[in-house]
Design a protein around this motif. Structure first.
Motif, PDB file in Angstrom:
ATOM      1  N   MET A   1     120.002 126.929  58.767  1.00 48.97           N
ATOM      2  CA  MET A   1     119.850 127.992  57.674  1.00 48.97           C
ATOM      3  C   MET A   1     118.590 127.669  57.369  1.00 48.97           C
ATOM      4  O   MET A   1     118.322 126.203  57.361  1.00 48.97           O
ATOM      5  N   ASP A   2     117.973 129.042  57.246  1.00 49.95           N
ATOM      6  CA  ASP A   2     117.318 128.586  56.596  1.00 49.95           C
ATOM      7  C   ASP A   2     117.022 130.157  55.507  1.00 49.95           C
ATOM      8  O   ASP A   2     117.550 130.791  55.539  1.00 49.95           O
ATOM      9  N   MET A   3     116.643 129.551  54.364  1.00 48.82           N
ATOM     10  CA  MET A   3     116.396 130.340  53.050  1.00 48.82           C
ATOM     11  C   MET A   3     115.069 130.497  52.293  1.00 48.82           C
ATOM     12  O   MET A   3     114.409 129.126  52.319  1.00 48.82           O
ATOM     13  N   GLN A   4     114.579 131.289  51.384  1.00 40.77           N
ATOM     14  CA  GLN A   4     113.569 131.027  51.122  1.00 40.77           C
ATOM     15  C   GLN A   4     113.486 132.473  49.506  1.00 40.77           C
ATOM     16  O   GLN A   4     114.142 133.479  50.280  1.00 40.77           O
ATOM     17  N   GLY A   5     112.715 132.427  49.079  1.00 39.33           N
ATOM     18  CA  GLY A   5     113.208 133.139  47.267  1.00 39.33           C
ATOM     19  C   GLY A   5     112.147 132.511  46.662  1.00 39.33           C
ATOM     20  O   GLY A   5     111.229 131.409  46.947  1.00 39.33           O
ATOM     21  N   ASN A   6     111.511 133.617  45.214  1.00 40.58           N
ATOM     22  CA  ASN A   6     111.098 133.017  44.251  1.00 40.58           C
ATOM     23  C   ASN A   6     111.590 133.305  42.534  1.00 40.58           C
ATOM     24  O   ASN A   6     112.774 134.479  43.024  1.00 40.58           O
ATOM     25  N   ARG A   7     111.359 133.001  42.103  1.00 42.25           N
ATOM     26  CA  ARG A   7     111.701 133.195  40.863  1.00 42.25           C
ATOM     27  C   ARG A   7     110.749 132.871  39.698  1.00 42.25           C
ATOM     28  O   ARG A   7     110.163 131.652  39.656  1.00 42.25           O
ATOM     29  N   GLN A   8     111.147 134.130  38.508  1.00 47.55           N
ATOM     30  CA  GLN A   8     109.763 133.863  37.733  1.00 47.55           C
ATOM     31  C   GLN A   8     109.732 133.410  36.305  1.00 47.55           C
ATOM     32  O   GLN A   8     111.251 133.662  36.065  1.00 47.55           O
ATOM     33  N   LEU A   9     109.419 132.404  35.820  1.00 43.52           N
ATOM     34  CA  LEU A   9     110.285 131.217  34.847  1.00 43.52           C
ATOM     35  C   LEU A   9     109.098 131.750  33.549  1.00 43.52           C
ATOM     36  O   LEU A   9     107.922 131.922  34.051  1.00 43.52           O
ATOM     37  N   ALA A  10     109.774 131.798  32.647  1.00 42.83           N
ATOM     38  CA  ALA A  10     108.765 132.184  31.627  1.00 42.83           C
ATOM     39  C   ALA A  10     107.842 130.916  30.863  1.00 42.83           C
ATOM     40  O   ALA A  10     107.201 130.435  29.929  1.00 42.83           O
ATOM     41  N   VAL A  11     107.908 129.500  31.510  1.00 45.92           N
ATOM     42  CA  VAL A  11     107.321 127.652  31.328  1.00 45.92           C
ATOM     43  C   VAL A  11     106.346 128.400  31.428  1.00 45.92           C
ATOM     44  O   VAL A  11     105.810 129.166  32.506  1.00 45.92           O
ATOM     45  N   THR A  12     105.147 127.104  31.066  1.00 51.44           N
ATOM     46  CA  THR A  12     104.441 126.928  31.934  1.00 51.44           C
ATOM     47  C   THR A  12     104.514 126.361  32.947  1.00 51.44           C
ATOM     48  O   THR A  12     105.298 125.618  33.141  1.00 51.44           O
ATOM     49  N   GLN A  13     103.660 126.362  34.388  1.00 44.27           N
ATOM     50  CA  GLN A  13     103.866 125.160  35.303  1.00 44.27           C
ATOM     51  C   GLN A  13     103.841 123.837  35.094  1.00 44.27           C
ATOM     52  O   GLN A  13     104.985 123.490  35.952  1.00 44.27           O
ATOM     53  N   GLN A  14     103.673 123.298  34.011  1.00 44.26           N
ATOM     54  CA  GLN A  14     103.495 122.378  33.707  1.00 44.26           C
ATOM     55  C   GLN A  14     105.115 121.841  33.391  1.00 44.26           C
ATOM     56  O   GLN A  14     105.578 120.807  33.428  1.00 44.26           O
ATOM     57  N   PRO A  98     100.856 129.359  38.537  1.00 42.12           N
ATOM     58  CA  PRO A  98     101.020 129.720  37.405  1.00 42.12           C
ATOM     59  C   PRO A  98     100.629 131.509  37.610  1.00 42.12           C
ATOM     60  O   PRO A  98     100.289 132.240  37.783  1.00 42.12           O
ATOM     61  N   ASN A  99     101.213 132.089  36.886  1.00 42.57           N
ATOM     62  CA  ASN A  99     100.490 133.418  36.504  1.00 42.57           C
ATOM     63  C   ASN A  99     101.212 134.159  34.651  1.00 42.57           C
ATOM     64  O   ASN A  99     100.771 133.069  34.149  1.00 42.57           O
ATOM     65  N   ASP A 100     100.589 135.287  33.955  1.00 38.82           N
ATOM     66  CA  ASP A 100     100.686 135.656  33.010  1.00 38.82           C
ATOM     67  C   ASP A 100     101.652 135.668  32.652  1.00 38.82           C
ATOM     68  O   ASP A 100     101.828 135.661  30.819  1.00 38.82           O
ATOM     69  N   GLU A 101     102.861 135.802  32.900  1.00 36.85           N
ATOM     70  CA  GLU A 101     104.364 135.279  32.170  1.00 36.85           C
ATOM     71  C   GLU A 101     104.860 134.412  32.547  1.00 36.85           C
ATOM     72  O   GLU A 101     105.737 134.253  31.992  1.00 36.85           O
ATOM     73  N   GLY A 102     104.145 133.628  33.227  1.00 34.23           N
ATOM     74  CA  GLY A 102     104.863 131.709  32.854  1.00 34.23           C
ATOM     75  C   GLY A 102     103.903 131.059  34.229  1.00 34.23           C
ATOM     76  O   GLY A 102     103.443 130.264  34.214  1.00 34.23           O
ATOM     77  N   CYS A 103     105.034 131.367  34.901  1.00 30.50           N
ATOM     78  CA  CYS A 103     103.970 130.872  36.188  1.00 30.50           C
ATOM     79  C   CYS A 103     105.877 131.200  37.588  1.00 30.50           C
ATOM     80  O   CYS A 103     107.823 131.721  37.008  1.00 30.50           O
TER      81      CYS A 103
END
Length: 194
Positions: A1-14, A98-103
């Motif tokens: 099984m292979d799965m991939q994805g991403n999620r925007q978070l409002a917190v910093t990378q650290q 990291p990005n403008d909205e958090g990470c």
């Protein structure tokens, strides 16, 4: 099984990195998890109850972190045994950008299952895995909101005011640009009539 994805978070990378490496946070966020304990350098013992279709089992397993590049990425290897229900093993690559909205948290998972779980069929297993991943990210996002409310407060305030303006305009049936143009025309007329 292979799965991939991403999620925007409002917190910093650290902040996200620290949480993803905190056994107590992971215990609260992993569905059915009752144990995440350090078991050596970059090793953890994990225990969780899992139900996929008609098969329910208590899994005990090990997690090993490797290719650690703080606070950007790591590779996670896992191996879990569920007795007669079967086993699961594999790896996941986790990245934080990291990005403008958090990470943005990104992941790629490769896993294999065996035993009774494997007999359930790939569609059922894939569906359960996706649901578990979504449940984890929902819980993780809620945990980040609890730990860092200031990051989410700014996002909600900005998002709500934009959403209210859009909803108000949609409910009136008049596009937002018409209201803005009308306001400018009325202000110009009032100034001219003075």
């Amino acid at each position: 099984m292979d799965m991939q994805g991403n999620r925007q978070l409002a917190v910093t990378q650290q902040q996200a990195w620290d949480a993803l490496n905190d056994p107590e946070v992971l215990k609260r966020c992993i569905p059915g998890c009752d144990k995440v304990q350090a078991d050596g350098d970059n090793r953890y013992a994990i225990g969780m109850a899992l139900k996929i279709g008609p098969v329910a089992a208590k899994f005990n397993g090990k997690i090993l972190l490797s290719d650690i590049n703080p606070p950007s990425s790591y590779k996670l290897g896992f191996d879990g045994q569920g007795g007669v229900a079967g086993f699961g093993k594999g790896s996941a690559q986790v990245t934080l950008a990291p990005n403008d909205e958090g990470c943005e948290l990104g992941y790629t998972v490769n896993a294999q299952v065996g035993g009774k779980i494997a007999q359930l069929g790939q569609r059922l297993i894939d569906g359960a895995a996706k649901n578990l991943a979504e449940d984890f990210f929902k819980r993780f996002d809620e945990e980040m909101q609890r730990q860092h409310p200031e990051n989410y407060a700014a996002k909600v305030v900005m998002g709500d005011s934009e959403a209210e303006a859009e909803t108000s305009a949609q409910n009136s049936g008049v596009p937002v640009w018409v209201w803005v143009a009308g306001g400018i025309v009325l202000a110009a007329a009032a100034w001219w009539l003075r």
